[in-house]
Design a protein around this motif. Sequence first.
Motif, PDB file in Angstrom:
ATOM      1  N   HIS A  73       9.543  93.192 -33.506  1.00 17.95           N
ATOM      2  CA  HIS A  73      10.337  92.885 -32.319  1.00 17.95           C
ATOM      3  C   HIS A  73      10.386  91.381 -32.100  1.00 17.95           C
ATOM      4  N   LEU A  74      11.554  90.874 -31.750  1.00 20.25           N
ATOM      5  CA  LEU A  74      11.762  89.480 -31.389  1.00 20.25           C
ATOM      6  C   LEU A  74      12.112  89.462 -29.908  1.00 20.25           C
ATOM      7  N   VAL A  75      11.260  88.861 -29.089  1.00 22.55           N
ATOM      8  CA  VAL A  75      11.424  88.899 -27.639  1.00 22.55           C
ATOM      9  C   VAL A  75      11.727  87.496 -27.125  1.00 22.55           C
ATOM     10  N   CYS A  76      12.825  87.338 -26.403  1.00 18.81           N
ATOM     11  CA  CYS A  76      13.221  86.043 -25.863  1.00 18.81           C
ATOM     12  C   CYS A  76      12.453  85.746 -24.578  1.00 18.81           C
ATOM     13  N   HIS A  77      11.813  84.563 -24.524  1.00 17.65           N
ATOM     14  CA  HIS A  77      11.093  84.106 -23.329  1.00 17.65           C
ATOM     15  C   HIS A  77      12.009  83.974 -22.124  1.00 17.65           C
ATOM     16  N   HIS A  78      13.253  83.601 -22.377  1.00 19.41           N
ATOM     17  CA  HIS A  78      14.155  83.210 -21.300  1.00 19.41           C
ATOM     18  C   HIS A  78      14.907  84.379 -20.680  1.00 19.41           C
ATOM     19  N   CYS A  79      15.559  85.179 -21.505  1.00 16.83           N
ATOM     20  CA  CYS A  79      16.391  86.255 -20.961  1.00 16.83           C
ATOM     21  C   CYS A  79      15.763  87.635 -21.113  1.00 16.83           C
TER      22      CYS A  79
END
Length: 131
Positions: A73-79
């Motif tokens: 999984h690649l999780v965006c800090h921002h959105c």
Amino acid sequence: MTPQRQLVLDAVVELGHATPEAVCTRVQETAPAVNITTVYRTLDLLEQLGVVKHTHLGHGAPTYATSEHEHVHLVCHHCGAVDEIDVDALEALAESLRASHGFRLDATHVALSGTCRACADRADAELAKDA
């Protein structure tokens, strides 16, 4: 497999990445008497049996998916967006860890955090505008 356990498993399959709370909400649509404690216990049992796996995608509750749902999984800090990549993308890292530390990476239990393309593009545009 009890009917309640089947409902929990069905909810995990239908929802994909699902928190216990989301699973409980889905199960309660059919079986209102099922509570969150039952859902947590059932998810634990299903994980022990190898039917589901959990992943921590951030600071909140873990998410559950079926065990054949294997990816990083690649999780965006921002959105908060979550993307998926094949576990083979971490093969070089896995081999390095194995060689240097004897550590066997379970890449299906990994969430990498960073910045998604859309958020990075927005940040770059802001920087360009300010320059």
